[in-house]
Design an enzyme around this catalytic site. Structure first.
Site, mmCIF file in Angstrom:
data_model
loop_
_atom_site.group_PDB
_atom_site.id
_atom_site.type_symbol
_atom_site.label_atom_id
_atom_site.label_comp_id
_atom_site.label_asym_id
_atom_site.label_seq_id
_atom_site.Cartn_x
_atom_site.Cartn_y
_atom_site.Cartn_z
ATOM 1 N N HIS A 186 -9.530 0.726 5.115
ATOM 2 C CA HIS A 186 -8.234 0.970 5.760
ATOM 3 C C HIS A 186 -8.449 1.908 6.950
ATOM 4 O O HIS A 186 -9.302 2.799 6.891
ATOM 5 C CB HIS A 186 -7.253 1.593 4.757
ATOM 6 C CG HIS A 186 -5.858 1.640 5.296
ATOM 7 N ND1 HIS A 186 -5.443 2.611 6.168
ATOM 8 C CD2 HIS A 186 -4.808 0.808 5.127
ATOM 9 C CE1 HIS A 186 -4.179 2.374 6.501
ATOM 10 N NE2 HIS A 186 -3.770 1.282 5.887
ATOM 11 N N GLY A 230 2.673 2.399 10.738
ATOM 12 C CA GLY A 230 3.578 3.537 10.596
ATOM 13 C C GLY A 230 4.298 3.914 11.880
ATOM 14 O O GLY A 230 4.910 4.976 11.959
ATOM 15 N N GLU A 276 -5.002 -5.131 10.591
ATOM 16 C CA GLU A 276 -4.013 -4.076 10.778
ATOM 17 C C GLU A 276 -4.290 -3.371 12.105
ATOM 18 O O GLU A 276 -5.134 -2.464 12.156
ATOM 19 C CB GLU A 276 -4.099 -3.057 9.636
ATOM 20 C CG GLU A 276 -3.774 -3.608 8.278
ATOM 21 C CD GLU A 276 -3.227 -2.527 7.348
ATOM 22 O OE1 GLU A 276 -2.119 -2.710 6.847
ATOM 23 O OE2 GLU A 276 -3.889 -1.499 7.154
ATOM 24 N N SER A 329 3.743 -2.069 10.209
ATOM 25 C CA SER A 329 5.206 -2.089 10.359
ATOM 26 C C SER A 329 5.835 -3.428 9.960
ATOM 27 O O SER A 329 6.782 -3.881 10.600
ATOM 28 C CB SER A 329 5.602 -1.680 11.782
ATOM 29 O OG SER A 329 5.177 -0.350 12.054
ATOM 30 N N GLU A 360 -6.976 4.403 7.957
ATOM 31 C CA GLU A 360 -6.874 5.839 7.661
ATOM 32 C C GLU A 360 -8.166 6.350 7.018
ATOM 33 O O GLU A 360 -8.561 7.496 7.222
ATOM 34 C CB GLU A 360 -5.639 6.091 6.768
ATOM 35 C CG GLU A 360 -4.352 5.944 7.582
ATOM 36 C CD GLU A 360 -3.154 5.412 6.832
ATOM 37 O OE1 GLU A 360 -3.124 5.473 5.586
ATOM 38 O OE2 GLU A 360 -2.221 4.910 7.508
ATOM 39 N N LYS A 408 0.049 4.234 -0.130
ATOM 40 C CA LYS A 408 -0.613 5.420 0.467
ATOM 41 C C LYS A 408 -0.425 6.621 -0.464
ATOM 42 O O LYS A 408 -0.392 6.427 -1.676
ATOM 43 C CB LYS A 408 -0.088 5.652 1.889
ATOM 44 C CG LYS A 408 -0.202 4.376 2.731
ATOM 45 C CD LYS A 408 -0.069 4.581 4.202
ATOM 46 C CE LYS A 408 -0.223 3.227 4.905
ATOM 47 N NZ LYS A 408 -0.187 3.330 6.356
ATOM 48 N N ASN A 410 0.852 -1.187 0.000
ATOM 49 C CA ASN A 410 0.000 0.000 0.000
ATOM 50 C C ASN A 410 0.889 1.238 0.000
ATOM 51 O O ASN A 410 1.502 1.569 1.010
ATOM 52 C CB ASN A 410 -0.894 -0.030 1.254
ATOM 53 C CG ASN A 410 -1.733 1.226 1.402
ATOM 54 O OD1 ASN A 410 -1.800 2.055 0.493
ATOM 55 N ND2 ASN A 410 -2.381 1.373 2.551
HETATM 56 P P1 13P Z 1 3.213 0.482 7.599
HETATM 57 O O1 13P Z 1 3.730 -0.814 7.006
HETATM 58 O O2 13P Z 1 3.929 1.686 7.080
HETATM 59 O O3 13P Z 1 3.132 0.400 9.088
HETATM 60 O O4 13P Z 1 1.699 0.639 7.075
HETATM 61 C C1 13P Z 1 0.814 -0.400 7.211
HETATM 62 C C2 13P Z 1 -0.410 -0.102 6.438
HETATM 63 O O5 13P Z 1 -1.200 0.751 6.826
HETATM 64 C C3 13P Z 1 -0.633 -0.849 5.196
HETATM 65 O O6 13P Z 1 -1.925 -0.668 4.726
#
Ligand code: 13P
Length: 252
Positions: free
Chosen positions: A93, A171, A165, A210, A95, A11, A9
């Site tokens: 997701h 992150g 997740e 992560s 976010e 983002k 992803n």
């Molecule tokens: P990170 O791997 O940067 O922690 O992000 C995970 C994520 O949100 C994947 O959709």
């Protein structure tokens, strides 16, 4: 046996030049043992399709409209995503849930729309740090998943991938331990098994939060972890390829 998958992803990252360099390194990966999917921002889907070709690495979008078409300024439908070569789409997701206010019901309707457009929804679930500390991990994940089951139904779940997740691991560099991930993955599979054994046995459940080359092998070795949904580390070709290699090794 379920196959393994690693999905990157991106983002809201990337530009034509950086993407071309990254995709140039990913294009030769062997996806016969474990799959790989890249999930760029909308404007780069066509670039990914062009540089990756029609086979091998799959392509996904980060969001989809719950509507098939119409006066929905700014939205992109599942069939449009199919037109540019998408096979997967993220729905729910964290976010999107927390920053853009998507409810469990909206997430479920997006999963329905994705399936109707012949895309595979990657349905994201997971608890916040406060929820984990209050001991609510299971109830949060169960609520998120039950809404998909009640609104979208088993037929949609059967065609979906689930991604667990935990929000506190996204992150932050703080990964769930393999045991923490396994516990929730087994719980998710158990919820599905109560409705349909076949769906529970065959559905892919990815871990996200992560994931890095240094922890992927231990996570993917867990019996209910079928791969990873990778954020930051998917933007670095060497790192993402190593994560994919960890998925291949977990199958062998
Ligand atoms: P990170 O791997 O940067 O922690 O992000 C995970 C994520 O949100 C994947 O959709």
């Amino acid at each position: 046996m379920r196959s393994k998958l690693v999905a990157g992803n991106w983002k809201m990252h990337g530009d034509f030049v950086k993407n071309a360099a990254l995709l140039g390194e990913l294009v030769t990966v062997d996806t016969s043992v474990a799959g790989m999917v890249v999930i760029p921002p909308f404007p780069y889907l066509a670039q990914c399709r062009e540089l990756l070709g029609a086979r091998g690495v799959g392509i996904g979008a980060q969001d989809v409209s719950e509507h098939p078409s119409g006066a929905y300024t700014g939205e992109v439908s599942a069939s449009m995503l199919g037109d540019v070569g998408c096979e997967y789409v993220l729905v729910g997701h964290s976010e999107r849930r927390s920053i853009h206010g998507e409810s469990d019901k909206v997430v479920a309707r997006k999963a329905v729309a994705a399936c109707a457009g012949e895309l595979v929804p990657i349905i994201c679930v997971g608890e916040s740090l406060e929820e984990r500390e209050r001991g609510e991990t299971r109830s949060v994940v169960e609520r998120q998943l039950s809404t998909v089951l009640s609104v979208a139904g088993l037929d949609v779940l059967r065609k979906s991938v689930v991604a667990y997740e935990p929000v506190w691991a996204i992150g932050t560099g703080r990964t769930a331990t393999p045991e923490q991930a396994q516990e929730v993955h087994a719980f998710i599979r158990g919820i599905l098994a109560a409705r349909d054994e076949g769906c529970a046995a065959s559905i892919g459940i990815l871990y996200g939060g992560s994931v890095k080359a240094s922890n992927a092998a231990d996570l993917f070795a867990m019996p209910d972890v079928d791969g990873g949904l990778v954020g930051g580390a998917s933007l670095v070709a060497r790192e993402f390829l190593e994560i994919h290699r960890a998925a291949v090794m977990a199958v062998r």
